[in-house]
Design an enzyme around this catalytic site. Structure first.
Site, PDB file in Angstrom:
ATOM      1  CE  LYS A 141      57.461  75.827  27.301  1.00  0.00           C
ATOM      2  NZ  LYS A 141      56.318  74.970  27.793  1.00  0.00           N
ATOM      3  CE  LYS A 201      61.647  74.155  32.351  1.00  0.00           C
ATOM      4  NZ  LYS A 201      60.293  73.871  32.824  1.00  0.00           N
ATOM      5  CE  LYS A 247      55.733  67.486  30.794  1.00  0.00           C
ATOM      6  NZ  LYS A 247      55.059  68.842  30.817  1.00  0.00           N
TER       7      LYS A 247
HETATM    8  N1  AQP Z   1      63.139  71.062  35.700  1.00  0.00           N
HETATM    9  C1  AQP Z   1      62.158  71.106  36.632  1.00  0.00           C
HETATM   10  N2  AQP Z   1      62.526  71.466  38.119  1.00  0.00           N
HETATM   11  C2  AQP Z   1      61.566  71.255  38.953  1.00  0.00           C
HETATM   12  N3  AQP Z   1      60.083  71.608  38.434  1.00  0.00           N
HETATM   13  C3  AQP Z   1      59.872  71.441  37.315  1.00  0.00           C
HETATM   14  N4  AQP Z   1      58.695  71.741  36.517  1.00  0.00           N
HETATM   15  C4  AQP Z   1      58.980  71.494  35.050  1.00  0.00           C
HETATM   16  N5  AQP Z   1      60.097  71.189  35.051  1.00  0.00           N
HETATM   17  C5  AQP Z   1      60.696  71.373  36.216  1.00  0.00           C
HETATM   18  C6  AQP Z   1      57.447  71.625  37.310  1.00  0.00           C
HETATM   19  O1  AQP Z   1      56.707  70.683  36.858  1.00  0.00           O
HETATM   20  C7  AQP Z   1      55.107  71.203  36.840  1.00  0.00           C
HETATM   21  C8  AQP Z   1      54.472  70.738  35.560  1.00  0.00           C
HETATM   22  O2  AQP Z   1      55.242  71.221  34.292  1.00  0.00           O
HETATM   23  P1  AQP Z   1      54.438  71.376  32.969  1.00  0.00           P
HETATM   24  O3  AQP Z   1      54.357  70.063  32.298  1.00  0.00           O
HETATM   25  O4  AQP Z   1      53.163  71.834  33.190  1.00  0.00           O
HETATM   26  O5  AQP Z   1      55.237  72.582  32.285  1.00  0.00           O
HETATM   27  P2  AQP Z   1      56.719  72.842  31.891  1.00  0.00           P
HETATM   28  O6  AQP Z   1      57.018  73.826  33.404  1.00  0.00           O
HETATM   29  O7  AQP Z   1      56.632  73.546  30.637  1.00  0.00           O
HETATM   30  O8  AQP Z   1      57.548  71.441  31.924  1.00  0.00           O
HETATM   31  P3  AQP Z   1      58.616  71.104  31.127  1.00  0.00           P
HETATM   32  O9  AQP Z   1      59.073  69.937  31.330  1.00  0.00           O
HETATM   33  O10 AQP Z   1      59.636  71.956  31.061  1.00  0.00           O
HETATM   34  O11 AQP Z   1      57.933  70.831  29.299  1.00  0.00           O
HETATM   35  P4  AQP Z   1      58.710  71.748  28.235  1.00  0.00           P
HETATM   36  O12 AQP Z   1      59.810  71.136  27.718  1.00  0.00           O
HETATM   37  O13 AQP Z   1      57.475  71.384  27.263  1.00  0.00           O
HETATM   38  O14 AQP Z   1      58.783  73.168  28.649  1.00  0.00           O
HETATM   39  C9  AQP Z   1      55.043  72.542  37.105  1.00  0.00           C
HETATM   40  O15 AQP Z   1      54.842  72.940  38.353  1.00  0.00           O
HETATM   41  C10 AQP Z   1      56.687  73.070  36.690  1.00  0.00           C
HETATM   42  O16 AQP Z   1      57.010  74.038  37.560  1.00  0.00           O
END
Ligand code: AQP
Length: 354
Positions: free
Chosen positions: A116, A208, A211
């Site tokens: 990040k 992966k 968002k």
């Molecule tokens: N691609 C994924 N597959 C399975 N699980 C996922 N999670 C996130 N992406 C995937 C799970 O969703 C929960 C909440 O995630 P979060 O919003 O707290 O943070 P994150 O993992 O940083 O989500 P993003 O979508 O990938 O956001 P950005 O783009 O900001 O980094 C967690 O349990 C996570 O494991």
């Protein structure tokens, strides 16, 4: 509080565009956990969200939207405790104490920070670096026994266990002296698994679903209309081979593996069962079947989210009720932690100073 055998905690960041990965890897499993003999706490982790810049007005909307997604997916706020992190001050308080337990070397190994922060590491917020310590505090403020998360959070869960272990060791004498036995914090079990523990981008099977992906076509948002979902699946990157009949045939085919995993998770079956039905089929047959399944699963959630977000007063009331119940548990943990660490606490029986 009723005596449950398990305490489940998990959180989702209100950073916009909740997607199919968040749903299958986390929220859908939160709903399933309600069937266990467990007190479940589901938290909208707004303090984590501000580790990168958030527009204040948008953030407020996103907190309500994630709460709406929880409720629309089937989380019952009477049984589970649904709240946003910033309403329970014990998360930040415990994070500070854990900052003094965690080691720099441990945080330096965290891959999510490296990803990040990217090349501009010097310009990343201290909060982004400290994110895993706050996450440990989120979990251990409730002494949670189980945490359902996607695979990307595995390393952070290991850090939570390291912090718990070091606290238990560093303060073992004081823990025993205050009547907490040998260990105050549990070794929390991560619950990671199933066919959608890591849902990949629809445009690139090596990344992966996320968002923050600049391409909206890389993810299916929970708020996407049926047509958009079908179109994104139709355009999802694949190879030109038919689906194999055996799991081994998905090796080296990340995009095909991803779509099969998504189908399995949505249908509540295994990858093997998907291949039993679709082995030998072309993507021109499989993709429409997957699109129908995705629309049938997600459209009711999107509709309910729209209904709920139209009434922010109701969402705020759910969050306030949850925050009150969460704080009752977290305050007990913090009182005990302060005694263990050696702080002088304000006693409820204290006489006024004359
Ligand atoms: N691609 C994924 N597959 C399975 N699980 C996922 N999670 C996130 N992406 C995937 C799970 O969703 C929960 C909440 O995630 P979060 O919003 O707290 O943070 P994150 O993992 O940083 O989500 P993003 O979508 O990938 O956001 P950005 O783009 O900001 O980094 C967690 O349990 C996570 O494991």
């Amino acid at each position: 509080m009723a005596a449950f055998t398990e305490l489940v905690f998990s959180g989702v960041q209100p950073t916009g565009n909740l997607h199919l990965g968040n749903y299958l890897g986390a929220v859908k499993r939160f709903v399933e956990m309600q069937e266990r003999d467990a007190q479940c706490l589901y938290c909208v982790v707004d303090m984590h969200a501000i580790t990168v810049w958030q527009d204040p007005e948008a953030l407020r909307g996103q907190i309500r939207e994630v709460t709406a997604a929880f409720l629309a997916a089937g989380i019952d706020p009477k049984r589970a405790i649904v709240f946003n992190q910033s309403q329970v001050p014990q998360h930040a308080e415990l994070a500070w104490i854990f900052n003094c337990v965690a080691r720099l070397g441990w945080l330096n190994r965290m891959t999510q920070f490296k990803e990040k922060a990217g090349k501009d590491r010097e310009n990343a917020s201290i909060g982004l670096y400290d994110y895993p310590v706050l996450m440990a505090a989120d979990i251990l403020a409730y002494r949670a026994t189980h945490v359902p998360v996607g695979e990307d959070q595995k390393q952070h869960l290991e850090l939570t266990r390291d912090i718990a272990q070091k606290f238990n060791t560093d303060f073992s004498g004081s823990i025993a002296a205050h009547g907490h036995g040998e260990a105050f914090f549990p070794m929390t079990e991560p619950l990671i698994g199933g066919p959608a523990a890591r849902v990949m981008s629809l445009r690139d099977g090596s990344k992966k679903m996320s968002k923050s992906d600049p391409s909206d076509n890389a993810r299916i948002n929970l708020t996407d209309e049926a047509d958009t979902i079908a179109q994104k699946i139709r355009r999802a990157k694949t190879d030109s081979e038919p689906l194999p009949s055996e799991i081994a045939g998905l090796k080296e085919r990340p995009e095909a593996d991803n779509l099969v995993g998504i189908y399995a998770a949505l249908a509540g079956i295994t990858r093997e069962e998907v291949l039993r039905d679709f082995g030998g089929a072309q993507f021109s047959t499989f993709k429409p079947a997957l699109a129908d399944l995705a629309v049938a699963s997600l459209a009711p959630i999107a509709g309910e989210m729209r209904r709920l977000t139209a009434d922010p007063g109701h969402i705020d009331a759910v969050l306030a009720d949850g925050a009150g119940r969460a704080e009752t548990i977290a305050a007990q943990t913090l009182d005990a932690v302060k005694d263990i660490v050696g702080f002088v606490r304000r006693s409820p029986n204290l006489q006024a100073v004359r």
